[in-house]
Design an enzyme around this catalytic site. Structure first.
Site, PDB file in Angstrom:
ATOM      1  N   TYR A 109       0.914  -1.411   0.202  1.00 44.19           N
ATOM      2  CA  TYR A 109      -0.367  -0.071   0.200  1.00 44.19           C
ATOM      3  C   TYR A 109       0.831   0.950   0.092  1.00 44.19           C
ATOM      4  CZ  TYR A 109      -4.122  -3.007   1.222  1.00 44.19           C
ATOM      5  OH  TYR A 109      -4.407  -4.440   0.981  1.00 44.19           O
ATOM      6  N   LYS A 157       4.407 -15.213   2.669  1.00 48.89           N
ATOM      7  CA  LYS A 157       3.994 -16.438   0.858  1.00 48.89           C
ATOM      8  C   LYS A 157       4.860 -15.889   0.906  1.00 48.89           C
ATOM      9  CE  LYS A 157       1.425 -17.235  -2.270  1.00 48.89           C
ATOM     10  NZ  LYS A 157       0.403 -18.930  -2.099  1.00 48.89           N
ATOM     11  N   ASP A 199      -2.779 -18.219   2.143  1.00 47.02           N
ATOM     12  CA  ASP A 199      -3.746 -19.007   1.350  1.00 47.02           C
ATOM     13  C   ASP A 199      -4.459 -19.839   2.233  1.00 47.02           C
ATOM     14  OD1 ASP A 199      -1.651 -19.615   1.421  1.00 47.02           O
ATOM     15  OD2 ASP A 199      -2.088 -20.690  -0.459  1.00 47.02           O
ATOM     16  N   ASP A 217      -4.662  -6.521   6.111  1.00 48.75           N
ATOM     17  CA  ASP A 217      -6.098  -5.741   5.894  1.00 48.75           C
ATOM     18  C   ASP A 217      -7.181  -7.505   5.350  1.00 48.75           C
ATOM     19  OD1 ASP A 217      -8.493  -4.195   5.396  1.00 48.75           O
ATOM     20  OD2 ASP A 217      -7.027  -3.509   3.113  1.00 48.75           O
ATOM     21  N   ASP A 258     -10.611  -8.468   8.499  1.00 50.23           N
ATOM     22  CA  ASP A 258     -12.121  -8.861   8.143  1.00 50.23           C
ATOM     23  C   ASP A 258     -12.283 -10.227   7.992  1.00 50.23           C
ATOM     24  OD1 ASP A 258     -12.119  -5.662   8.256  1.00 50.23           O
ATOM     25  OD2 ASP A 258     -11.963  -5.844   5.764  1.00 50.23           O
TER      26      ASP A 258
END
Ligand code: NAD
Length: 369
Positions: free
Chosen positions: A146, A195, A227, A251, A255
């Protein structure tokens, strides 16, 4: 202890829920013999109306000079409010981004806890929700994808967009230290999510996290691919204590974790820098649809105040007393309307925002007294 707290009530339900958090904090102070000096500052839409900008330099200074900031929520109805006709840098949310940047808040902590009394609201299978869960997502907030260099340009007759995922060793180290410190206050387990089978940034992440772990022999460390983590969160969330991860993965995963608790009005959050300073706020927004009606659920803000006591002031017993008060109130059957499924109203005692604050404050007890 004497504490200096700057409050940002904000917009919508913000002022109502911050008032209830203060009510509970005041009771903590009288029970445990502490003192809080408050200062209120404007941010978001109310600041735009009063000053023309979502956050003034004076308001930033008032935040910097406090030990901690307790916030409600900012913003209005994004379709109808005139605040959203302003250019993006003058809209309510720009104030929050500016504040996070000015205070260098690189660590975002979002607990996700399933209260046994609220497990009907959990969207997972009963066999999974029955086990309960109590985790905290530690998300890196100021680096990674980001904040990396980005561009969109035409190459060989087609558009190409590039986003860069960059992490410095020092950025990984400081968030990893936060995660292990927090794990020491919890069940002493960190699962670091990356990852590393694909990304260089993740391989560096793993290496640095391993190095930091050496200073915390009591804390267990496991690495998990992102994942797999997304699947495990819905398969068996009870396995997680502290989940440490980079900005974009955090992020998405935070959620997902909040969704499986089934009740957004219950979820607190903290954003910390490398001192004890923190910004504490509920995970939900300013709920303009229910503002001013005394029906908002103040518990997420009250629990954010508990996080403030725990992480900025190291007042663990006082924080426990707030969390225990929340459990008691739910156990006794009190609910704000957002916590009750349609048709089940008669099974509970429905209360408004202010009454919920009273009930919580009444249940704050110092066991030593
Ligand atoms: P929201 O979280 O404000 O509301 C979503 C739904 O949940 C609404 O139906 C609302 O009534 C309900 N809800 C939220 N909190 C509640 C509570 N404590 N008690 C009872 N019900 C509650 O999300 P939104 O509607 O998408 O956003 C509204 C505004 O809030 C927007 O301007 C948005 O930008 C802003 N926002 C601010 C923050 C922040 O200040 N950090 C975070 C998210 C959204």
């Amino acid at each position: 202890m004497k504490m200096k707290v700057t409050c940002i009530p904000g917009d919508g339900i913000g002022p109502e829920i911050v008032a209830e958090a203060r009510k509970v904090l005041d009771k903590v102070c009288s029970e445990f013999g502490h003192e809080i000096e408050y200062k209120d500052v404007l941010m978001g839409g109310c600041s735009i109306d009063a000053t023309g900008v979502p956050l003034t330099d004076e308001a930033i200074e008032d935040c910097k000079s406090a030990d901690a900031v307790l916030m409600g929520s900012i913003g209005g109805n994004t379709s109808t409010s005139p605040w959203y006709k302003l250019e993006p840098s003058l809209r309510p949310e720009a104030g929050l981004l500016k504040l996070r940047k000015s205070l260098n808040l690189f660590a975002n902590l979002r607990p996700a806890y399933l209260y046994p009394e609220l497990k009907d609201a959990c969207p997972l299978k009963e066999s999974t929700s029955e086990k309960g869960f109590d985790m905290l997502i530690m998300r890196e907030l100021t680096g990674g994808l980001y904040f990396g260099k980005r561009s969109t340009e035409e190459r060989n007759g087609e558009m190409v967009a590039v986003d860069t995922l960059e992490y410095k060793e020092s950025e990984i180290r400081r968030i990893a230290i936060k995660a292990f410190d927090v794990a020491m206050k919890r069940r002493k387990s960190v699962i670091s999510v990356d990852k590393a089978n694909v990304l260089d940034s993740s391989r560096l992440w793993r290496k640095v996290v391993e190095e930091v772990k050496k200073d915390y022999p009591e804390v267990s460390l496991e690495h998990m691919l992102v994942d797999n983590c997304a699947m495990q969160l819905v398969k068996d969330p009870s396995q997680f204590d502290v989940v440490l991860t980079e900005n974009m993965f955090g992020d998405i995963l935070s959620d997902e974790a909040s969704m499986i608790t089934g009740s957004i009005g219950m979820l607190p959050s903290a954003s910390l820098n490398d001192t004890k300073f923190g910004l504490y706020e509920p995970s939900h927004g300013s709920a303009p649809d229910i503002a001013g009606q005394d029906i908002a659920n103040p518990i997420a803000t009250v629990l954010s105040a508990a996080m403030m006591l725990r992480y900025t002031f190291d007042l663990d017993k006082e924080a426990d007393s707030i969390e225990e008060a929340v459990r008691k109130v739910l156990e006794e059957g009190y609910r704000t309307t957002d916590l009750v499924l349609k048709g089940q109203e008669k099974d509970f005692t429905l209360v408004g925002c202010s009454r919920m604050g009273d009930l919580l404050a009444e249940r704050i007890i110092n066991c030593k007294n």
